[in-house]
Design an enzyme around this catalytic site. Structure first.
Site, mmCIF file in Angstrom:
data_model
loop_
_atom_site.group_PDB
_atom_site.id
_atom_site.type_symbol
_atom_site.label_atom_id
_atom_site.label_comp_id
_atom_site.label_asym_id
_atom_site.label_seq_id
_atom_site.Cartn_x
_atom_site.Cartn_y
_atom_site.Cartn_z
ATOM 1 N N THR B 28 -18.817 -24.604 48.694
ATOM 2 C CA THR B 28 -19.762 -25.605 49.203
ATOM 3 C C THR B 28 -19.256 -26.292 50.473
ATOM 4 O O THR B 28 -19.980 -27.058 51.085
ATOM 5 C CB THR B 28 -20.063 -26.672 48.128
ATOM 6 O OG1 THR B 28 -18.815 -27.194 47.657
ATOM 7 C CG2 THR B 28 -20.835 -26.074 46.969
ATOM 8 N N GLY B 29 -18.020 -26.030 50.860
ATOM 9 C CA GLY B 29 -17.511 -26.612 52.108
ATOM 10 C C GLY B 29 -18.156 -25.937 53.308
ATOM 11 O O GLY B 29 -18.775 -24.879 53.172
ATOM 12 N N LYS B 54 -19.170 -29.436 41.048
ATOM 13 C CA LYS B 54 -20.491 -28.928 41.441
ATOM 14 C C LYS B 54 -20.957 -27.785 40.542
ATOM 15 O O LYS B 54 -21.880 -27.046 40.881
ATOM 16 C CB LYS B 54 -20.476 -28.480 42.900
ATOM 17 C CG LYS B 54 -20.147 -29.641 43.838
ATOM 18 C CD LYS B 54 -20.814 -29.516 45.189
ATOM 19 C CE LYS B 54 -20.654 -30.836 45.961
ATOM 20 N NZ LYS B 54 -20.691 -30.682 47.392
ATOM 21 N N ILE B 108 -7.225 -17.886 52.871
ATOM 22 C CA ILE B 108 -7.620 -18.072 54.272
ATOM 23 C C ILE B 108 -6.958 -19.281 54.945
ATOM 24 O O ILE B 108 -6.592 -19.195 56.108
ATOM 25 C CB ILE B 108 -9.173 -18.205 54.368
ATOM 26 C CG1 ILE B 108 -9.860 -16.962 53.802
ATOM 27 C CG2 ILE B 108 -9.611 -18.485 55.802
ATOM 28 C CD1 ILE B 108 -9.559 -15.672 54.533
ATOM 29 N N GLU B 110 -5.071 -22.251 56.918
ATOM 30 C CA GLU B 110 -3.887 -22.380 57.749
ATOM 31 C C GLU B 110 -3.229 -23.709 57.389
ATOM 32 O O GLU B 110 -3.870 -24.571 56.792
ATOM 33 C CB GLU B 110 -4.324 -22.377 59.225
ATOM 34 C CG GLU B 110 -3.184 -22.189 60.175
ATOM 35 C CD GLU B 110 -3.642 -22.101 61.639
ATOM 36 O OE1 GLU B 110 -4.848 -22.094 61.900
ATOM 37 O OE2 GLU B 110 -2.748 -22.038 62.509
ATOM 38 N N TYR B 171 -9.238 -8.372 65.586
ATOM 39 C CA TYR B 171 -10.614 -8.098 66.047
ATOM 40 C C TYR B 171 -10.573 -7.373 67.386
ATOM 41 O O TYR B 171 -11.282 -6.400 67.623
ATOM 42 C CB TYR B 171 -11.441 -9.389 66.214
ATOM 43 C CG TYR B 171 -11.277 -10.415 65.114
ATOM 44 C CD1 TYR B 171 -10.923 -10.037 63.815
ATOM 45 C CD2 TYR B 171 -11.495 -11.771 65.357
ATOM 46 C CE1 TYR B 171 -10.763 -10.985 62.816
ATOM 47 C CE2 TYR B 171 -11.347 -12.719 64.359
ATOM 48 C CZ TYR B 171 -10.967 -12.326 63.095
ATOM 49 O OH TYR B 171 -10.819 -13.263 62.117
ATOM 50 N N GLU B 221 3.747 -9.862 65.890
ATOM 51 C CA GLU B 221 3.975 -10.912 66.872
ATOM 52 C C GLU B 221 5.374 -11.464 66.652
ATOM 53 O O GLU B 221 6.015 -11.163 65.638
ATOM 54 C CB GLU B 221 2.914 -12.021 66.754
ATOM 55 C CG GLU B 221 2.995 -12.802 65.453
ATOM 56 C CD GLU B 221 1.838 -13.794 65.258
ATOM 57 O OE1 GLU B 221 0.742 -13.573 65.796
ATOM 58 O OE2 GLU B 221 2.047 -14.777 64.540
ATOM 59 N N HIS B 260 0.899 -20.099 65.515
ATOM 60 C CA HIS B 260 1.147 -19.743 64.118
ATOM 61 C C HIS B 260 2.475 -20.358 63.664
ATOM 62 O O HIS B 260 3.456 -20.326 64.405
ATOM 63 C CB HIS B 260 1.242 -18.225 63.945
ATOM 64 C CG HIS B 260 -0.083 -17.542 63.987
ATOM 65 N ND1 HIS B 260 -0.219 -16.216 64.352
ATOM 66 C CD2 HIS B 260 -1.325 -17.984 63.706
ATOM 67 C CE1 HIS B 260 -1.502 -15.880 64.281
ATOM 68 N NE2 HIS B 260 -2.184 -16.939 63.900
#
Lengths: 347, 305
Positions: B28-29, B54, B108, B110, B171, B221, B260
Site C-alpha cells: 500500500t506504500g 490493512k 528492494i 536501500e 537496464y 563496480e 552505493h
C-alpha cells in the site's frame, strides 16, 4: 562515516581501552594550553580522514615551545590526499617496546565480522605480516576466542590477559556502534609492559545512523552535502569542472568513467536516486549551480519519458543548438514548458 | 544449491508452472503499489499483499491484503515475497516472511543497516531460504516473471545470464544486449550493499548450469572483492561459456562511497584495477563502456564457435 583519530580515541576511552594522554585543538592558542597540560615532549598529529599522515609530514615531534610555535602551523596548513586538517592532536610520547596490529572489520565476502591481529604492526594493513584471522559472526568475541587470539599472537601472562581484554572491548565497541571497521594500529607494548592504542581508525555504517544519535556530533558536512542528503541524493564532490548528474549509482559512476576516459574532469558525482522526478532533478541542478568550480553539467538520466525543459540565460542559444535533434524539448519560458509537458502527457 | 528456476518458473507438472505466486510486502506504500502494478502488468502473478493494519482490504480491487506474511502464505501457499518497506522496518518484514516459510525474499530497499541484513541472512540460512539484495533492482526471467523494479523495455527473453550490482547499469547494458539481438535467460541484481544476500558467486552458481545458456555478463563496480572471487571461481571450475564483464568506478576517488553503500575503495581493496586484472586472468574481457558489452560478447562467441 569515518571518524578522525581523536574521535575514535574518544570512543576507545569510553570503552576502557588504554591510551596515552592527548588533547585535540584547532588553533595554536588552544594548542599551547594543551602543551602546558601535557608537558613536553609530545607529538603533534594532523587530524584528517585519510591514511599516510606520517609520510606526508603530518606527524611531528615537539620538544619545546619554539618547536611547537614552528611546527603547529605547518602541520595545520597541510593538505593530505586532498584533505585539509580538521584539528591537531597533541599526544604524549612514550617508550615503545613493540608494535602490534589489531582490527575487527566487516568481512564482505564471508559476510561476517572478522578479527585481524598481528605481532608485527605499525605499518599499513596491506603490509602487515603474520596475520591471524578469525571470523566472529555478528561481532561478539567470547573469552575463549579472545584468549585464543592472544595465544596465537604468542603473548603470555599479564600481556595476554590485557590483549584479550582490549580485543573484547574493541568488539563490544564495534557491535554497539555498528562499525564497519575498528582498528588499533599500532597497539603498542610499552617499556613498562602495558598495552596502549597509539592510533585509531573507526568507520561506522551510515545506514545505521538513525540508531546512533550519540555519533552524530562526529558528522561533518558542507552545506551542499547537507542539502543533498536532505533530498535523498548521493553526492561526492570532486575537483574537476564538469558536474555529473544521473539516476542510479552505477550509471553515474559509469558516466564519470566515460567522461574521464575522454579527458574530462568531473566536478562531482551526483546520484538523484532510482526514481528521478522533476523536483529531484530541479533540486540537483540548483545544488550544482552553487558549486563555483562547475563550468558544465553532464546529465545522464535513464528514464523512458520525454523531457520538457526551459533553457534561458547566457549561452542558452548554444545549448539549444546542441539539443536540436534530441528528444528534449526546449522552451523559452517556464510557462510554455509546463504547458507543453501537461499537453504532452495527456496525449 | 538453490534451484532458482524451480522457484521462479517451476516444473511442467506443477499446477502453478510459469505462474508462481508472489507476495508484495508494503503493497500500500507509494513505491510498493507502483511496482506491484508494474509487475502485474508484466505478467507476474501477484497473489497477495501485506501491510500490517490493512488486512482485509483489496489492492486494485482484486489482490487480497493481509496483516502478516503468515496469513498471506496460509491463504496462497506462495514461496516468493518482494519487500518494499522503509529500510528501518526491513528486518521485521524479513523475519515475518522467513518465519512464514518464504523461500525467495527479494529485498528492494536501500539504506538497510548492515547488521540488519546479516541478521536476516542468518535467519534465511536457518530456514533454507534465499535473499536477493538488499538494494537490488530484483530478479527476472524476461517475458515470464519480474520480481523487482526494472523497467520492462530493455529486457527480452533469450540465452544470456546477466548478474549486476547496479540497477541502472543492468537496464543500460541489457538494453544494449537486446538491441544487439542478445536476449536474457535470467537477470539477477545482487545489489549495491556491502553485504549481499546472494553474492556474485552465489548468483553464478544459480545460472552456470542452465542447459541452453549461451553467455554470461557480469556487471560489477568498485568495492569489496566479489568480482575477484567470482573470476577465481570461473578459473577454478573451467567455466567455458562466453563471458564478458563491465566494471563501473574506474574514475572514482579512494575512500569515498560512490552512492552505493558498498561502492568504496579502501587502499587497494575493492579497486577497479584489482577487478579488471582478475578478470583478465580469467580470460574475461572487460568493457570500457556499457555499449561495448554486446560487441565483446559477440567476439567471444565467434571465438568459441
Amino acid at each position: 562515516m569515518r571518524l578522525l583519530e581523536f574521535q575514535a580515541k574518544e570512543l576507545f576511552r569510553e570503552y576502557g581501552i588504554n591510551l596515552l594522554p592527548s588533547k585535540a585543538s584547532k588553533t595554536i592558542e588552544e594548542g599551547k594550553i594543551h602543551a602546558k597540560e601535557l608537558g613536553y615532549p609530545f607529538v603533534i598529529k594532523i587530524q584528517v580522514p585519510v591514511g599516510g599522515r606520517g609520510k606526508a609530514g603530518g606527524i611531528q615531534k615537539c620538544q619545546n615551545d619554539d618547536e611547537l610555535e614552528l611546527k603547529y602551523p605547518q602541520v595545520l596548513g597541510l593538505t593530505i590526499k586532498g584533505e585539509k586538517a580538521r584539528a591537531i592532536l597533541l599526544e604524549k610520547m612514550a617508550d615503545i617496546k613493540k608494535e602490534l596490529y589489531l582490527s575487527i572489520f566487516l568481512n564482505r565476502s564471508k559476510r561476517c565480522y572478522t578479527i585481524i591481529a598481528s605481532p608485527e604492526g605499525g605499518v599499513e594493513i596491506e603490509s602487515v605480516k603474520n596475520q591471524i584471522i578469525k571470523e566472529v559472526g555478528l561481532g561478539n568475541v567470547s573469552d575463549e576466542i579472545a584468549r585464543e587470539v592472544a595465544k596465537e599472537m604468542k603473548l603470555d601472562g599479564k600481556l595476554a590477559d590485557d590483549f584479550a581484554d582490549i580485543l573484547q572491548k574493541l568488539a563490544k565497541l564495534t557491535v554497539e556502534k555498528e562499525a564497519e571497521l575498528a582498528e588499533i594500529n599500532p597497539l603498542a607494548i610499552m617499556q613498562d609492559g602495558s598495552l596502549m592504542a597509539l592510533d585509531g581508525k573507526f568507520v561506522t555504517d551510515d545506514n545505521s545512523n538513525f540508531r546512533h544519535d550519540e555519533l552524530q556530533k562526529y558528522q561533518e558536512k558542507t552545506e551542499i552535502e547537507e542539502r543533498a542528503e536532505k533530498s535523498g541524493f548521493s553526492l561526492v564532490e570532486l575537483d574537476g569542472d564538469i558536474a555529473v548528474v544521473g539516476n542510479g549509482a552505477g550509471l553515474v559512476m559509469s558516466t564519470l568513467d566515460m567522461l574521464s576516459d575522454n579527458g574530462g574532469k568531473p566536478a562531482c558525482f551526483l546520484d538523484v536516486g532510482g526514481g528521478a522526478t522533476t523536483e529531484s532533478v530541479y533540486e540537483a541542478l540548483t545544488l550544482i549551480s552553487k558549486m563555483n568550480r562547475v563550468k558544465g553539467i553532464l546529465v545522464n538520466l535513464l528514464i523512458s519519458l520525454p523531457v520538457f525543459s526551459r533553457l534561458k540565460g547566457t549561452e542558452s542559444e548554444k545549448a539549444r543548438e546542441m539539443l536540436k535533434n534530441s528528444r528534449t524539448k526546449i522552451y523559452d519560458s517556464i510557462e510554455d514548458a509546463i504547458n507543453a509537458a501537461v499537453m504532452g502527457i495527456k496525449k | 544449491m538453490t534451484d532458482i528456476f524451480r522457484l521462479l518458473r517451476g516444473n511442467p507438472e506443477d499446477s502453478d508452472y510459469k505462474k508462481k505466486g508472489v507476495i508484495v510486502q508494503g503493497i500500500t506504500g507509494a513505491y510498493g503499489s507502483l511496482h506491484a502494478k508494474n509487475m502485474m502488468s508484466y505478467g507476474t502473478n501477484i497473489v497477495a499483499g501485506v501491510t500490517p493494519g490493512k488486512g482485509g482490504q483489496k489492492f486494485e480491487g482484486k489482490v487480497p491484503i493481509y496483516n502478516t506474511v503468515k496469513e498471506a502464505v496460509d491463504a496462497t501457499d506462495a514461496k516468493i515475497s518482494i519487500v518494499f518497506v522503509p529500510a528501518k522496518f526491513f528486518l521485521d518484514a524479513a523475519k515475518d516472511a522467513l518465519e512464514a516459510g518464504i523461500k525467495l525474499l527479494v529485498a528492494i530497499p536501500e539504506h538497510i543497516p548492515v547488521r540488519d541484513t546479516m541478521e536476516a541472512l542468518e535467519l534465511a540460512t536457518q530456514n533454507g531460504a534465499v535473499i536477493i539484495g538488499p538494494n537490488t533492482p530484483g530478479i527476472m526471467i524476461p517475458e515470464l516473471i519480474k520480481i523487482g523494479i526494472m523497467p520492462p523495455t530493455p529486457f527480452k527473453a533469450g540465452r544470456i545470464a546477466v548478474l549486476s550490482k547496479s540497477g541502472t547499469l543492468l537496464y543500460e547494458i541489457c538494453d544494449a544486449l537486446t538491441s544487439a539481438g542478445f536476449g536474457q535467460s535470467i537477470t539477477i541484481g545482487v545489489g549495491g550493499d556491502p553485504i549481499n544476500g546472494t553474492r556474485m558467486i552465489d548468483a553464478f552458481e544459480m545460472v552456470k548450469d542452465i542447459p541452453d545458456l549461451e553467455g554470461l555478463v557480469i556487471i560489477g563496480e568498485i568495492g569489496g572483492d566479489s568480482e575477484e572471487v567470482l573470476a577465481q571461481r570461473i578459473i577454478d571450475i573451467g567455466f567455458k561459456k562466453p563471458t564478458v564483464a563491465y566494471i563501473a568506478g574506474r574514475a572514482a576517488p579512494k575512500e569515498k562511497r560512490m552512492g552505493h553503500a558498498g561502492a568504496i575503495v579502501m587502499g587497494t581493496y575493492g579497486s577497479a584495477e584489482s577487478k579488471v586484472s582478475m578478470f583478465n586472468r580469467a580470460n574475461i574481457p572487460v568493457a570500457k563502456r556499457p555499449s561495448q558489452v554486446p560487441v565483446l560478447l559477440a567476439g567471444k562467441m565467434q571465438k568459441s564457435d
